[in-house]
Design a protein around this motif. Structure first.
Motif, PDB file in Angstrom:
ATOM      1  N   ARG A 123      -0.303   1.258 -10.967  1.00 49.95           N
ATOM      2  CA  ARG A 123      -1.069   1.766 -12.113  1.00 49.95           C
ATOM      3  C   ARG A 123      -0.187   1.846 -13.363  1.00 49.95           C
ATOM      4  NH1 ARG A 123      -2.597   6.620 -14.759  1.00 49.95           N
ATOM      5  NH2 ARG A 123      -4.800   6.596 -15.337  1.00 49.95           N
ATOM      6  N   ASP A 134       2.060   2.275  -2.982  1.00 52.01           N
ATOM      7  CA  ASP A 134       2.674   2.184  -4.314  1.00 52.01           C
ATOM      8  C   ASP A 134       1.625   2.176  -5.424  1.00 52.01           C
ATOM      9  OD1 ASP A 134       5.387   2.317  -3.972  1.00 52.01           O
ATOM     10  OD2 ASP A 134       5.751   0.163  -4.121  1.00 52.01           O
ATOM     11  N   GLU A 135       0.510   2.861  -5.197  1.00 56.48           N
ATOM     12  CA  GLU A 135      -0.592   2.849  -6.159  1.00 56.48           C
ATOM     13  C   GLU A 135      -0.174   3.389  -7.519  1.00 56.48           C
ATOM     14  OE1 GLU A 135      -0.792   4.153  -3.060  1.00 56.48           O
ATOM     15  OE2 GLU A 135      -2.197   2.774  -2.084  1.00 56.48           O
ATOM     16  N   ASP A 136       0.601   4.459  -7.545  1.00 55.76           N
ATOM     17  CA  ASP A 136       1.037   5.030  -8.826  1.00 55.76           C
ATOM     18  C   ASP A 136       1.923   4.051  -9.588  1.00 55.76           C
ATOM     19  OD1 ASP A 136      -0.377   7.406  -8.510  1.00 55.76           O
ATOM     20  OD2 ASP A 136       1.316   8.437  -7.569  1.00 55.76           O
ATOM     21  N   ALA A 194       0.872  -1.182   0.000  1.00 56.46           N
ATOM     22  CA  ALA A 194       0.000   0.000   0.000  1.00 56.46           C
ATOM     23  C   ALA A 194       0.904   1.225   0.000  1.00 56.46           C
ATOM     24  CB  ALA A 194      -0.896  -0.020   1.232  1.00 56.46           C
ATOM     25  N   TRP A 212      -6.978   1.438  -7.166  1.00 54.07           N
ATOM     26  CA  TRP A 212      -5.593   0.946  -7.143  1.00 54.07           C
ATOM     27  C   TRP A 212      -5.170   0.670  -5.699  1.00 54.07           C
ATOM     28  CZ3 TRP A 212      -4.026  -0.576 -11.702  1.00 54.07           C
ATOM     29  CH2 TRP A 212      -4.584   0.019 -12.834  1.00 54.07           C
ATOM     30  N   GLN A 213      -5.600   1.516  -4.798  1.00 55.10           N
ATOM     31  CA  GLN A 213      -5.306   1.348  -3.382  1.00 55.10           C
ATOM     32  C   GLN A 213      -5.929   0.045  -2.874  1.00 55.10           C
ATOM     33  OE1 GLN A 213      -7.032   4.483  -0.961  1.00 55.10           O
ATOM     34  NE2 GLN A 213      -5.154   4.580   0.257  1.00 55.10           N
ATOM     35  N   GLN A 214      -7.179  -0.188  -3.237  1.00 56.15           N
ATOM     36  CA  GLN A 214      -7.887  -1.397  -2.829  1.00 56.15           C
ATOM     37  C   GLN A 214      -7.198  -2.645  -3.384  1.00 56.15           C
ATOM     38  OE1 GLN A 214     -11.857  -1.839  -4.466  1.00 56.15           O
ATOM     39  NE2 GLN A 214     -12.565  -2.758  -2.541  1.00 56.15           N
ATOM     40  N   GLN A 215      -6.724  -2.581  -4.609  1.00 55.55           N
ATOM     41  CA  GLN A 215      -6.028  -3.732  -5.201  1.00 55.55           C
ATOM     42  C   GLN A 215      -4.786  -4.098  -4.389  1.00 55.55           C
ATOM     43  OE1 GLN A 215      -5.400  -3.771  -9.502  1.00 55.55           O
ATOM     44  NE2 GLN A 215      -7.003  -2.218  -9.685  1.00 55.55           N
ATOM     45  N   LEU A 216      -4.029  -3.076  -3.966  1.00 54.40           N
ATOM     46  CA  LEU A 216      -2.822  -3.357  -3.188  1.00 54.40           C
ATOM     47  C   LEU A 216      -3.152  -3.917  -1.808  1.00 54.40           C
ATOM     48  CD1 LEU A 216      -0.469  -0.404  -4.139  1.00 54.40           C
ATOM     49  CD2 LEU A 216      -0.269  -2.813  -4.785  1.00 54.40           C
ATOM     50  N   PHE A 222      -8.082   6.438  -8.049  1.00 57.83           N
ATOM     51  CA  PHE A 222      -6.970   6.116  -7.165  1.00 57.83           C
ATOM     52  C   PHE A 222      -7.374   5.079  -6.122  1.00 57.83           C
ATOM     53  CE2 PHE A 222      -4.731   6.792  -3.168  1.00 57.83           C
ATOM     54  CZ  PHE A 222      -3.413   6.668  -3.579  1.00 57.83           C
ATOM     55  N   GLU A 223      -8.568   5.198  -5.582  1.00 62.22           N
ATOM     56  CA  GLU A 223      -9.036   4.289  -4.532  1.00 62.22           C
ATOM     57  C   GLU A 223      -9.081   2.837  -5.014  1.00 62.22           C
ATOM     58  OE1 GLU A 223      -9.930   8.308  -3.744  1.00 62.22           O
ATOM     59  OE2 GLU A 223     -10.744   7.120  -5.406  1.00 62.22           O
TER      60      GLU A 223
END
Length: 175
Positions: free
Chosen positions: A31, A26-28, A24, A60-64, A57-58
């Motif tokens: 992506r 490392d969302e950018d 978490a 990508w955050q949820q995926q991590l 963004f949320e």
């Protein structure tokens, strides 16, 4: 066959990538890698580039937070990714998903290293089996997975529209 002997057989130098868990925060990075993979190999994934690019963004955050994400790095460049996910129904089963290796890492041991990372994660989590879906026409991926010990389960599916013409074969690895 070892990663090294596999590379030598193909006449290519193996790469020993550094494998990083993508946490978490490392969302950018996630992506960027995912969009690069979808641009490079659009017919290998269920998600389209346009769908992924439009995600907030949320997401990508949820995926991590929900997926074990591993990134292969060589010469300080991200050259591959694979993720592990829990099966929706079977407590003893996980999925290997989002597997992608950049062209500069293909047939050089990077894919094998990523598979090993997801399999190790699955074992640590107590899973007994690892499943994946691969496009029927992706001969290189089929060979990689077979070499890693995956076998076809007999389950065949299709990608969603607009790539419904692509058949996917389910493969399994006993851990």
């Amino acid at each position: 066959m070892s990663r090294q002997s596999s590379c030598e057989q193909l006449g290519r130098e193996c790469i020993t990538p550094r494998l990083n868990a993508c946490p978490a925060g490392d969302e950018d990075r996630l992506r960027h890698i995912r969009l690069r993979a979808l641009r490079d190999a659009p017919e290998a994934f269920e998600t389209t580039f346009a769908e992924a690019k439009a995600r907030p963004f949320e997401n990508w955050q949820q995926q991590l937070e929900q997926l074990a994400t591993f990134v292969a790095v060589a010469d300080d460049l991200d050259i591959g990714m694979a993720r592990g996910a829990r099966h929706d129904v079977r407590d003893d089963t996980a999925y290997l998903i989002s597997m992608w290796v950049a062209s500069e890492g293909r047939r050089r041991g990077v894919g094998s290293a990523l598979i090993e990372a997801v399999a190790a994660w699955a074992r640590e989590q107590g899973f007994k089996r690892l499943l994946l879906d691969v496009a029927e026409g992706n001969a290189a991926a089929l060979a990689l997975y077979t070499e890693a010990g995956f076998v076809a389960t007999g389950v065949v599916g299709m990608l969603p529209v607009p790539r419904q013409h692509i058949r996917e074969i389910q493969m399994a690895l006993t851990l």
